[in-house]
Design a protein around this motif. Structure first.
Motif, PDB file in Angstrom:
ATOM      1  N   ILE A 147     -22.466  -3.551  -5.906  1.00  0.00           N
ATOM      2  CA  ILE A 147     -21.295  -3.583  -6.800  1.00  0.00           C
ATOM      3  C   ILE A 147     -20.092  -3.975  -5.939  1.00  0.00           C
ATOM      4  CG2 ILE A 147     -19.757  -2.249  -8.300  1.00  0.00           C
ATOM      5  CD1 ILE A 147     -22.121  -0.538  -9.121  1.00  0.00           C
ATOM      6  N   TRP A 148     -19.407  -5.041  -6.356  1.00  0.00           N
ATOM      7  CA  TRP A 148     -18.255  -5.560  -5.600  1.00  0.00           C
ATOM      8  C   TRP A 148     -16.967  -5.040  -6.208  1.00  0.00           C
ATOM      9  CZ3 TRP A 148     -18.868  -8.506  -1.213  1.00  0.00           C
ATOM     10  CH2 TRP A 148     -20.173  -8.977  -0.977  1.00  0.00           C
ATOM     11  N   VAL A 149     -16.179  -4.357  -5.387  1.00  0.00           N
ATOM     12  CA  VAL A 149     -14.919  -3.782  -5.846  1.00  0.00           C
ATOM     13  C   VAL A 149     -13.816  -4.309  -4.926  1.00  0.00           C
ATOM     14  CG1 VAL A 149     -13.643  -1.626  -5.991  1.00  0.00           C
ATOM     15  CG2 VAL A 149     -16.028  -1.681  -6.721  1.00  0.00           C
ATOM     16  N   CYS A 150     -12.738  -4.784  -5.497  1.00  0.00           N
ATOM     17  CA  CYS A 150     -11.655  -5.340  -4.691  1.00  0.00           C
ATOM     18  C   CYS A 150     -10.388  -4.529  -4.935  1.00  0.00           C
ATOM     19  CB  CYS A 150     -11.453  -6.800  -5.097  1.00  0.00           C
ATOM     20  SG  CYS A 150     -10.283  -7.682  -4.061  1.00  0.00           S
ATOM     21  N   SER A 151      -9.880  -3.876  -3.888  1.00  0.00           N
ATOM     22  CA  SER A 151      -8.731  -2.998  -4.074  1.00  0.00           C
ATOM     23  C   SER A 151      -7.859  -2.969  -2.825  1.00  0.00           C
ATOM     24  CB  SER A 151      -9.223  -1.580  -4.408  1.00  0.00           C
ATOM     25  OG  SER A 151      -8.131  -0.719  -4.612  1.00  0.00           O
ATOM     26  N   PRO A 152      -6.602  -3.418  -2.922  1.00  0.00           N
ATOM     27  CA  PRO A 152      -5.924  -4.023  -4.049  1.00  0.00           C
ATOM     28  C   PRO A 152      -6.641  -5.303  -4.497  1.00  0.00           C
ATOM     29  CG  PRO A 152      -4.343  -3.432  -2.333  1.00  0.00           C
ATOM     30  CD  PRO A 152      -5.691  -3.230  -1.756  1.00  0.00           C
ATOM     31  N   ASN A 153      -6.619  -5.516  -5.811  1.00  0.00           N
ATOM     32  CA  ASN A 153      -7.416  -6.602  -6.369  1.00  0.00           C
ATOM     33  C   ASN A 153      -6.650  -7.929  -6.364  1.00  0.00           C
ATOM     34  OD1 ASN A 153      -9.699  -7.700  -7.741  1.00  0.00           O
ATOM     35  ND2 ASN A 153      -8.570  -7.566  -9.680  1.00  0.00           N
ATOM     36  N   ASN A 154      -7.388  -8.992  -6.096  1.00  0.00           N
ATOM     37  CA  ASN A 154      -6.874 -10.344  -6.220  1.00  0.00           C
ATOM     38  C   ASN A 154      -7.525 -10.923  -7.472  1.00  0.00           C
ATOM     39  OD1 ASN A 154      -6.250 -13.035  -5.963  1.00  0.00           O
ATOM     40  ND2 ASN A 154      -7.452 -13.383  -4.101  1.00  0.00           N
ATOM     41  N   PRO A 155      -6.825 -11.435  -8.455  1.00  0.00           N
ATOM     42  CA  PRO A 155      -5.415 -11.844  -8.457  1.00  0.00           C
ATOM     43  C   PRO A 155      -4.455 -10.842  -9.109  1.00  0.00           C
ATOM     44  CG  PRO A 155      -6.487 -12.786 -10.367  1.00  0.00           C
ATOM     45  CD  PRO A 155      -7.505 -11.914  -9.673  1.00  0.00           C
ATOM     46  N   THR A 156      -4.915  -9.665  -9.501  1.00  0.00           N
ATOM     47  CA  THR A 156      -4.021  -8.800 -10.292  1.00  0.00           C
ATOM     48  C   THR A 156      -3.022  -8.039  -9.415  1.00  0.00           C
ATOM     49  OG1 THR A 156      -5.673  -7.027 -10.234  1.00  0.00           O
ATOM     50  CG2 THR A 156      -5.749  -8.522 -12.126  1.00  0.00           C
ATOM     51  N   GLY A 157      -3.374  -7.787  -8.164  1.00  0.00           N
ATOM     52  CA  GLY A 157      -2.429  -7.175  -7.221  1.00  0.00           C
ATOM     53  C   GLY A 157      -2.460  -5.654  -7.179  1.00  0.00           C
ATOM     54  N   ASN A 158      -3.094  -5.017  -8.174  1.00  0.00           N
ATOM     55  CA  ASN A 158      -3.073  -3.542  -8.218  1.00  0.00           C
ATOM     56  C   ASN A 158      -4.194  -2.918  -7.397  1.00  0.00           C
ATOM     57  OD1 ASN A 158      -4.823  -4.676 -10.388  1.00  0.00           O
ATOM     58  ND2 ASN A 158      -5.327  -2.522 -10.697  1.00  0.00           N
ATOM     59  N   SER A 159      -3.974  -1.672  -6.993  1.00  0.00           N
ATOM     60  CA  SER A 159      -5.058  -0.893  -6.392  1.00  0.00           C
ATOM     61  C   SER A 159      -5.858  -0.270  -7.519  1.00  0.00           C
ATOM     62  CB  SER A 159      -4.483   0.221  -5.523  1.00  0.00           C
ATOM     63  OG  SER A 159      -3.824  -0.327  -4.408  1.00  0.00           O
ATOM     64  N   LYS A 187       0.099   1.277  -1.043  1.00  0.00           N
ATOM     65  CA  LYS A 187       0.434   2.681  -0.824  1.00  0.00           C
ATOM     66  C   LYS A 187      -0.853   3.499  -0.661  1.00  0.00           C
ATOM     67  CE  LYS A 187       3.611   2.536  -4.464  1.00  0.00           C
ATOM     68  NZ  LYS A 187       3.396   1.194  -4.743  1.00  0.00           N
ATOM     69  N   GLN A 188      -1.955   2.967  -1.226  1.00  0.00           N
ATOM     70  CA  GLN A 188      -3.251   3.658  -1.181  1.00  0.00           C
ATOM     71  C   GLN A 188      -3.822   3.716   0.229  1.00  0.00           C
ATOM     72  OE1 GLN A 188      -5.550   4.716  -3.533  1.00  0.00           O
ATOM     73  NE2 GLN A 188      -4.424   4.315  -5.426  1.00  0.00           N
ATOM     74  N   LYS A 189      -4.588   4.754   0.476  1.00  0.00           N
ATOM     75  CA  LYS A 189      -5.274   4.893   1.762  1.00  0.00           C
ATOM     76  C   LYS A 189      -6.560   4.059   1.766  1.00  0.00           C
ATOM     77  CE  LYS A 189      -6.932   8.744   3.419  1.00  0.00           C
ATOM     78  NZ  LYS A 189      -7.466   9.974   3.005  1.00  0.00           N
ATOM     79  N   SER A 190      -6.930   3.573   2.942  1.00  0.00           N
ATOM     80  CA  SER A 190      -8.193   2.838   3.071  1.00  0.00           C
ATOM     81  C   SER A 190      -9.383   3.791   2.882  1.00  0.00           C
ATOM     82  CB  SER A 190      -8.258   2.222   4.466  1.00  0.00           C
ATOM     83  OG  SER A 190      -9.563   1.817   4.760  1.00  0.00           O
ATOM     84  N   PHE A 191     -10.535   3.203   2.553  1.00  0.00           N
ATOM     85  CA  PHE A 191     -11.772   3.997   2.466  1.00  0.00           C
ATOM     86  C   PHE A 191     -12.510   4.059   3.815  1.00  0.00           C
ATOM     87  CE2 PHE A 191     -11.389   4.161  -2.094  1.00  0.00           C
ATOM     88  CZ  PHE A 191     -12.164   5.256  -2.455  1.00  0.00           C
ATOM     89  N   VAL A 192     -11.919   3.447   4.850  1.00  0.00           N
ATOM     90  CA  VAL A 192     -12.611   3.398   6.151  1.00  0.00           C
ATOM     91  C   VAL A 192     -12.986   4.790   6.658  1.00  0.00           C
ATOM     92  CG1 VAL A 192     -12.188   2.922   8.602  1.00  0.00           C
ATOM     93  CG2 VAL A 192     -11.790   1.164   6.939  1.00  0.00           C
ATOM     94  N   GLN A 193     -12.138   5.754   6.386  1.00  0.00           N
ATOM     95  CA  GLN A 193     -12.417   7.116   6.886  1.00  0.00           C
ATOM     96  C   GLN A 193     -13.528   7.819   6.106  1.00  0.00           C
ATOM     97  OE1 GLN A 193     -11.321   7.899   9.690  1.00  0.00           O
ATOM     98  NE2 GLN A 193      -9.901   6.173   9.776  1.00  0.00           N
ATOM     99  N   ASP A 289       0.303  -4.115  -5.120  1.00  0.00           N
ATOM    100  CA  ASP A 289       0.091  -3.431  -3.842  1.00  0.00           C
ATOM    101  C   ASP A 289      -0.322  -4.451  -2.785  1.00  0.00           C
ATOM    102  OD1 ASP A 289       0.696  -0.780  -3.776  1.00  0.00           O
ATOM    103  OD2 ASP A 289      -1.283  -0.054  -4.366  1.00  0.00           O
ATOM    104  N   ALA A 290      -0.041  -5.745  -3.066  1.00  0.00           N
ATOM    105  CA  ALA A 290      -0.508  -6.813  -2.176  1.00  0.00           C
ATOM    106  C   ALA A 290       0.680  -7.667  -1.707  1.00  0.00           C
ATOM    107  CB  ALA A 290      -1.546  -7.654  -2.905  1.00  0.00           C
ATOM    108  N   ASN A 291       0.410  -8.824  -1.098  1.00  0.00           N
ATOM    109  CA  ASN A 291       1.504  -9.696  -0.669  1.00  0.00           C
ATOM    110  C   ASN A 291       1.721 -10.840  -1.657  1.00  0.00           C
ATOM    111  OD1 ASN A 291      -0.837 -11.109  -0.111  1.00  0.00           O
ATOM    112  ND2 ASN A 291      -0.051 -12.027   1.762  1.00  0.00           N
ATOM    113  N   PHE A 292       1.415 -10.555  -2.925  1.00  0.00           N
ATOM    114  CA  PHE A 292       1.635 -11.531  -4.000  1.00  0.00           C
ATOM    115  C   PHE A 292       1.948 -10.766  -5.273  1.00  0.00           C
ATOM    116  CE2 PHE A 292      -2.906 -10.591  -3.811  1.00  0.00           C
ATOM    117  CZ  PHE A 292      -3.167 -10.197  -5.121  1.00  0.00           C
ATOM    118  N   ILE A 293       2.498 -11.485  -6.248  1.00  0.00           N
ATOM    119  CA  ILE A 293       2.716 -10.850  -7.556  1.00  0.00           C
ATOM    120  C   ILE A 293       2.075 -11.707  -8.644  1.00  0.00           C
ATOM    121  CG2 ILE A 293       4.789  -9.481  -7.048  1.00  0.00           C
ATOM    122  CD1 ILE A 293       6.481 -11.799  -8.093  1.00  0.00           C
TER     123      ILE A 293
END
Ligand SMILES: Cc1ncc(COP(=O)(O)O)c(C=O)c1O
Length: 354
Positions: A147-159, A187-193, A289-293
């Motif tokens: 299952i592919w999840v993109c967060s913050p998502n491209n192209p919507t920009g939200n987490s 603003k969201q924390k990464s899931f790396v931890q 939450d990204a470098n685009f709107i």
């Protein structure tokens, strides 16, 4: 229950990986006559005649400190795009398995699936661009591998909501990839931890966005050692070139400068969003939450073409489902943002005279 063994492609399980010259000997010898390199040197003032470290040890060592995880949990790809392709090739049986995407989202998951002949099931995001958990659950079958999840998502920009992602991680026995290409702007924390918590988690990040190194092509995947070992087995031996390895190491000494860029980009993003919100035909500027709107605006495609005529290229997403009448605008330099806003004012001025 999550069983990695059940997810790996049969041919990959049996695969004997390529053993490179640098794999077989990596000590401190004086004379290297083992890799058919050009022993005389290179036209460049560098040791580019030698193959690079196939395991990118120096970068992984530094990254493991920055990310607070062991180097054995890190895989490096020739851009995240290579990580995406390797995940398909390692886990998905062509013509048999399937993956789930949540559109609108980054286009390469679909392209890579198609290249690898992997069936795609889609659980579109809800109207607020969040995961449709009920739909997702219904799509899962015995052959669903990723299952592919993109967060913050491209192209919507939200987490995406963290609790929703956790729900997927907790209930899906396949691999969950969280693409965090834009996480440094969020603003969201990464899931790396969370790697120790979830054996089925792969987190992807990249040097292409916040680090400003898209041209060097370096993507990261963080996961369990078992999954990292499989990606290492499948990757081409020297997938990260020497110049990239050297330059990224150098860039990693400039964390302060990168953090300054992130802060400035976030400030400019928020300012640009405000300006677009005040424009008369803008219906919505989605929170980013990204470098685009992402901007919903009347006559989006016409504005796209008008901006092109002014030498300004944004991304027309109006043909994408749920992004009808939307333009995706990357935050530029102060000057570029001003040029964009001025061009928009000219567009409105032109409209009034017609
Ligand atoms: C969500 C997402 N993931 C991955 C990438 C590609 O990253 P890379 O440059 O590391 O291949 C992009 C590029 O736009 C992206 O938007």
């Amino acid at each position: 229950m999550f069983h990695l063994d059940k997810l790996i492609r049969e041919n990959i399980k049996k695969l004997t990986p390529y053993s490179s010259a640098r794999d077989e000997y990596s000590g401190e010898a004086k004379v290297f006559l083992d890799a058919n390199e050009n022993s005389l040197g290179s036209p460049l003032n560098r040791w580019y005649n030698r193959y690079p470290d196939p395991h990118q040890r120096a970068i992984k060592e530094k990254l493991s400190i920055v990310k607070g995880i062991g180097a054995e949990h890190i895989f490096l790809g020739n851009g995240s795009d290579e990580c995406i392709d390797l995940l398909f090739r390692s886990f998905c049986e062509p013509g048999k398995d399937n993956v789930i995407l949540c559109p609108p989202t980054y286009g390469m998951y679909e392209v890579s699936a198609n290249i690898n002949d992997i069936a795609i099931k889609k659980a579109p995001l809800l109207d607020d661009f969040q995961l449709d958990l009920i739909h997702l659950e219904k799509l899962v079958d015995a052959n669903t591998k990723i299952i592919w999840v993109c967060s913050p998502n491209n192209p919507t920009g939200n987490s995406l909501h963290r609790t929703d992602i956790e729900m997927v991680l907790n209930n899906f026995d396949g691999i969950v990839v969280i693409d965090e290409a834009y996480i440094n702007f969020a603003k969201q924390k990464s899931f790396v931890q969370e790697l120790t918590e979830y054996p089925n988690l792969v987190v992807m990040q990249t040097f292409s966005k916040a680090w400003g190194l898209a041209g060097l092509r370096l993507g990261m995947a963080f996961s369990s050692t078992a999954i990292i070992e499989i990606l290492d087995k499948v990757k081409p031996p020297y997938n990260i070139n020497q110049a990239t390895q050297e330059l990224v190491l150098k860039a990693m000494e400039e964390v302060g400068q990168v953090n300054d860029m992130i802060r400035l980009l976030v400030d400019m993003r928020n300012a640009l969003a405000e300006v677009f919100r005040s424009m008369p035909t803008v219906e919505k500027v989605y929170p980013s939450d990204a470098n685009f709107i992402l901007v919903k605006i009347k006559e989006a495609s016409m504005i796209y073409r008008f901006l092109i005529s002014r030498g300004i290229v944004v991304r027309d997403r109006s043909n994408v489902r749920l992004c009808e009448d939307c333009l995706r605008v990357t935050v530029g330099t102060e000057n570029e943002n001003t040029m964009l806003v001025n061009a928009m004012q000219d567009w409105y001025a032109g409209k009034q005279t017609v």
